[in-house]
Design a protein around this motif. Sequence first.
Motif, mmCIF file in Angstrom:
data_model
loop_
_atom_site.group_PDB
_atom_site.id
_atom_site.type_symbol
_atom_site.label_atom_id
_atom_site.label_comp_id
_atom_site.label_asym_id
_atom_site.label_seq_id
_atom_site.Cartn_x
_atom_site.Cartn_y
_atom_site.Cartn_z
ATOM 1 N N LYS A 90 127.062 -26.778 54.719
ATOM 2 C CA LYS A 90 126.832 -25.437 54.180
ATOM 3 C C LYS A 90 128.118 -24.681 53.834
ATOM 4 N N PHE A 91 129.262 -25.193 54.268
ATOM 5 C CA PHE A 91 130.495 -24.421 54.107
ATOM 6 C C PHE A 91 131.532 -25.239 53.337
ATOM 7 N N THR A 92 131.477 -25.108 52.025
ATOM 8 C CA THR A 92 132.442 -25.729 51.129
ATOM 9 C C THR A 92 132.874 -24.689 50.102
ATOM 10 N N HIS A 93 133.836 -25.071 49.257
ATOM 11 C CA HIS A 93 134.271 -24.117 48.235
ATOM 12 C C HIS A 93 133.244 -23.947 47.121
ATOM 13 N N GLY A 94 132.135 -24.679 47.198
ATOM 14 C CA GLY A 94 131.049 -24.497 46.241
ATOM 15 C C GLY A 94 129.904 -23.658 46.771
ATOM 16 N N THR A 95 130.033 -23.125 48.007
ATOM 17 C CA THR A 95 128.920 -22.397 48.634
ATOM 18 C C THR A 95 129.231 -20.978 49.117
ATOM 19 N N PRO A 96 130.463 -20.447 49.006
ATOM 20 C CA PRO A 96 130.789 -19.221 49.753
ATOM 21 C C PRO A 96 129.953 -18.013 49.395
ATOM 22 N N PHE A 97 129.581 -17.875 48.133
ATOM 23 C CA PHE A 97 128.910 -16.636 47.751
ATOM 24 C C PHE A 97 127.402 -16.697 47.990
ATOM 25 N N ARG A 98 126.852 -17.895 48.097
ATOM 26 C CA ARG A 98 125.474 -18.007 48.577
ATOM 27 C C ARG A 98 125.415 -17.578 50.037
ATOM 28 N N ARG A 99 126.359 -18.067 50.837
ATOM 29 C CA ARG A 99 126.410 -17.663 52.243
ATOM 30 C C ARG A 99 126.642 -16.151 52.353
ATOM 31 N N ALA A 100 127.522 -15.608 51.528
ATOM 32 C CA ALA A 100 127.845 -14.181 51.610
ATOM 33 C C ALA A 100 126.633 -13.322 51.298
ATOM 34 N N ILE A 101 125.816 -13.753 50.350
ATOM 35 C CA ILE A 101 124.595 -13.001 50.024
ATOM 36 C C ILE A 101 123.574 -13.150 51.150
ATOM 37 N N GLU A 102 123.407 -14.366 51.663
ATOM 38 C CA GLU A 102 122.473 -14.588 52.767
ATOM 39 C C GLU A 102 122.858 -13.778 54.004
ATOM 40 N N GLU A 103 124.160 -13.595 54.218
ATOM 41 C CA GLU A 103 124.629 -12.855 55.393
ATOM 42 C C GLU A 103 124.670 -11.345 55.163
ATOM 43 N N GLY A 104 124.290 -10.895 53.969
ATOM 44 C CA GLY A 104 124.281 -9.467 53.687
ATOM 45 C C GLY A 104 125.650 -8.878 53.425
ATOM 46 N N LEU A 105 126.616 -9.728 53.083
ATOM 47 C CA LEU A 105 127.970 -9.238 52.803
ATOM 48 C C LEU A 105 128.098 -8.741 51.372
ATOM 49 N N LEU A 106 127.293 -9.289 50.487
ATOM 50 C CA LEU A 106 127.302 -8.909 49.077
ATOM 51 C C LEU A 106 125.917 -8.439 48.667
ATOM 52 N N ASP A 107 125.889 -7.421 47.819
ATOM 53 C CA ASP A 107 124.650 -6.984 47.173
ATOM 54 C C ASP A 107 124.541 -7.756 45.865
ATOM 55 N N PRO A 108 123.608 -8.723 45.766
ATOM 56 C CA PRO A 108 123.575 -9.577 44.573
ATOM 57 C C PRO A 108 123.363 -8.807 43.276
ATOM 58 N N LYS A 109 122.735 -7.652 43.352
ATOM 59 C CA LYS A 109 122.511 -6.861 42.139
ATOM 60 C C LYS A 109 123.786 -6.148 41.689
ATOM 61 N N ARG A 110 124.827 -6.236 42.516
ATOM 62 C CA ARG A 110 126.134 -5.682 42.144
ATOM 63 C C ARG A 110 127.194 -6.785 42.089
ATOM 64 N N VAL A 111 126.754 -7.991 41.765
ATOM 65 C CA VAL A 111 127.661 -9.134 41.625
ATOM 66 C C VAL A 111 127.637 -9.613 40.179
ATOM 67 N N VAL A 112 128.824 -9.799 39.609
ATOM 68 C CA VAL A 112 128.981 -10.300 38.242
ATOM 69 C C VAL A 112 129.898 -11.513 38.288
#
Length: 321
Positions: free
Chosen positions: A168-190
């Motif tokens: 689950k933790f590679t350089h191809g997965t960080p922002f999926r994890r960040a959204i799942e963990e509530g670190l990013l609001d996906p509607k404010r991600v470009v």
Amino acid sequence: MNSKTLSFQPVSGMQVPRFAGIPTFMRLPHVALEDAHISQVDIGIIGVPWDGGTTNRPGARHGPRQLRDYSTMIRARHPVSGMMPFELRNCADLGDCPVNPADTMDTLARVTDYYKALHNAGVTPLTAGGDHMISLPVLRGLAQGGPLGMIHFDAHTDLFDSYFDGCKFTHGTPFRRAIEEGLLDPKRVVQIGIRGTTYDDSDLIWGRQQGIRIIPIEEVYETGIDAIMHEARAIVGQGPTYVTFDIDSIDPAYAPGTGTPEIGGFTTFEAQKMVRQLDGLNLVGADLVEVSPPFDPTGGTAWVGVSIMFELLCVLAGRQS
């Protein structure tokens, strides 16, 4: 530090040749996180020398050292805006964040703890990677008041769920994890500049289902950079926003020293133009990742990387002024 008054100005090439002395980011003073002077630092430049999330060609662990070395070529004044970020804000090289090259989870914990402490000290971070996995623990450290927005320049979405049957933790997965963990609001991600061959489109499907605005390189060129950046600014609004810049968003003709190059990317000038249009946003930090020195012995990719870091530094300094 022995002096009671710390000078936050970079060493001038007019006094000491830029090829001389101990290299620090942009020739700034070195201030460790545990140093008493950390309370005076507004923007800290940090290396995260780790590439344990790389799935193919390694080497980005050596990026911070080469970026730091080549950054001695940076001067004090922005050529277009005239901004002098070192006059606006106290900037310092904070050295390298602790990492564990033998243990991914331990590294994630170490980086998270470091950036939490940095955030609590009131320092805005500008980070040099390292592979793109480092952005996840950085976000864990910064998103203490709720999910952040993000503007992401990259050839790849980094939204995959896992690699190699469940990793689950590679350089191809960080922002999926960040959204799942509530670190990013996906509607404010470009995500800007996505391109290249793929195994499938599961990352695109999942990202769009979450509300992420994914902009392929073809759309950037068809619509125009100014219009794309206007849209990106509107999406993140004035909420707290992080910026992440993967060097592979730039075409390998200009930046070959990276683990996963994709042709058809931005020129260096286009990259500069896009970053300059981040000015005025509510930025809480930024990173430049995936410079891999073994793939570019000339150092040209590192020079591109630190030039983009200076552009990021200017918009961070302008945001705080």
